[in-house]
Motif scaffolding. Structure first.
Motif, PDB file in Angstrom:
ATOM      1  N   ARG A   6      24.732   8.253 -16.845  1.00 61.49           N
ATOM      2  CA  ARG A   6      24.174   9.439 -17.324  1.00 61.49           C
ATOM      3  C   ARG A   6      24.939  10.801 -16.987  1.00 61.49           C
ATOM      4  O   ARG A   6      25.312  11.611 -17.575  1.00 61.49           O
ATOM      5  CB  ARG A   6      22.877   9.441 -17.375  1.00 61.49           C
ATOM      6  CG  ARG A   6      21.945  10.326 -18.153  1.00 61.49           C
ATOM      7  CD  ARG A   6      20.608  10.498 -17.913  1.00 61.49           C
ATOM      8  NE  ARG A   6      20.162   9.161 -17.974  1.00 61.49           N
ATOM      9  CZ  ARG A   6      19.183   8.854 -16.927  1.00 61.49           C
ATOM     10  NH1 ARG A   6      18.728   9.755 -15.930  1.00 61.49           N
ATOM     11  NH2 ARG A   6      18.654   7.643 -16.789  1.00 61.49           N
ATOM     12  N   MET A   7      25.406  10.628 -15.610  1.00 59.27           N
ATOM     13  CA  MET A   7      25.721  11.788 -14.901  1.00 59.27           C
ATOM     14  C   MET A   7      27.255  12.122 -15.551  1.00 59.27           C
ATOM     15  O   MET A   7      27.860  13.270 -15.738  1.00 59.27           O
ATOM     16  CB  MET A   7      25.911  11.745 -13.711  1.00 59.27           C
ATOM     17  CG  MET A   7      24.458  11.851 -12.811  1.00 59.27           C
ATOM     18  SD  MET A   7      24.542  11.476 -11.136  1.00 59.27           S
ATOM     19  CE  MET A   7      25.586  12.819 -10.594  1.00 59.27           C
ATOM     20  N   GLN A  23      27.324  13.528 -18.879  1.00 60.95           N
ATOM     21  CA  GLN A  23      26.917  14.859 -18.930  1.00 60.95           C
ATOM     22  C   GLN A  23      28.015  15.698 -18.531  1.00 60.95           C
ATOM     23  O   GLN A  23      28.272  16.834 -19.064  1.00 60.95           O
ATOM     24  CB  GLN A  23      25.488  15.015 -18.127  1.00 60.95           C
ATOM     25  CG  GLN A  23      24.393  14.515 -18.644  1.00 60.95           C
ATOM     26  CD  GLN A  23      22.989  14.940 -17.955  1.00 60.95           C
ATOM     27  OE1 GLN A  23      23.378  15.328 -16.823  1.00 60.95           O
ATOM     28  NE2 GLN A  23      21.867  14.604 -18.384  1.00 60.95           N
ATOM     29  N   ARG A  79      21.860   5.898 -13.789  1.00 64.22           N
ATOM     30  CA  ARG A  79      22.145   7.337 -13.481  1.00 64.22           C
ATOM     31  C   ARG A  79      23.609   7.814 -13.421  1.00 64.22           C
ATOM     32  O   ARG A  79      23.578   8.769 -13.689  1.00 64.22           O
ATOM     33  CB  ARG A  79      21.397   7.569 -12.151  1.00 64.22           C
ATOM     34  CG  ARG A  79      19.999   7.326 -12.411  1.00 64.22           C
ATOM     35  CD  ARG A  79      19.198   7.431 -10.942  1.00 64.22           C
ATOM     36  NE  ARG A  79      17.617   7.057 -10.852  1.00 64.22           N
ATOM     37  CZ  ARG A  79      16.802   7.846 -10.746  1.00 64.22           C
ATOM     38  NH1 ARG A  79      17.157   9.049 -10.505  1.00 64.22           N
ATOM     39  NH2 ARG A  79      15.559   7.634 -10.983  1.00 64.22           N
ATOM     40  N   THR A 122      34.480  14.984  -9.367  1.00 59.98           N
ATOM     41  CA  THR A 122      33.222  14.396  -9.490  1.00 59.98           C
ATOM     42  C   THR A 122      33.059  13.268 -10.541  1.00 59.98           C
ATOM     43  O   THR A 122      32.465  12.103  -9.970  1.00 59.98           O
ATOM     44  CB  THR A 122      32.006  15.494  -9.775  1.00 59.98           C
ATOM     45  OG1 THR A 122      32.155  16.592  -8.997  1.00 59.98           O
ATOM     46  CG2 THR A 122      30.870  14.856  -9.646  1.00 59.98           C
ATOM     47  N   LEU A 148      32.452   9.241  -9.369  1.00 55.55           N
ATOM     48  CA  LEU A 148      31.356   8.715  -9.996  1.00 55.55           C
ATOM     49  C   LEU A 148      31.912   7.118 -10.834  1.00 55.55           C
ATOM     50  O   LEU A 148      31.323   6.579 -10.779  1.00 55.55           O
ATOM     51  CB  LEU A 148      30.494   9.587 -11.039  1.00 55.55           C
ATOM     52  CG  LEU A 148      29.669  10.578 -10.363  1.00 55.55           C
ATOM     53  CD1 LEU A 148      29.195  11.450 -11.584  1.00 55.55           C
ATOM     54  CD2 LEU A 148      28.426   9.935  -9.665  1.00 55.55           C
TER      55      LEU A 148
END
Length: 67
Positions: free
Chosen positions: A18-19, A22, A15, A40, A44
């Motif tokens: 993937r974030m 994106q 996840r 961000t 991450l």
């Protein structure tokens, strides 16, 4: 139980990746693109490195530590 916990770590890692992809793959409003997106992504990526260290570490192989 250990396989369940490992699965949670692998799922969270997926996840997070993937974030990151994106956030890197799109252009957002200038206000967001300037500060929010880079910070961000940095957060991450830090989380991803912690997850990779935990997944590759030995802690999840030992029943007492994994539980």
């Amino acid at each position: 139980m250990i396989s369940f916990i490992k699965g949670l770590y692998f799922d969270l890692d997926c996840r997070v990746r993937r974030m990151i992809s994106q956030l890197k793959g799109k252009q957002y409003h200038a206000d967001i693109q300037k500060d929010f997106v880079p910070k961000t992504i940095a957060y991450l990526e830090d989380l991803q490195s912690l997850l990779k260290a935990k997944i590759s570490g030995i802690d999840l192989e030992i029943d007492i530590l994994a539980n």
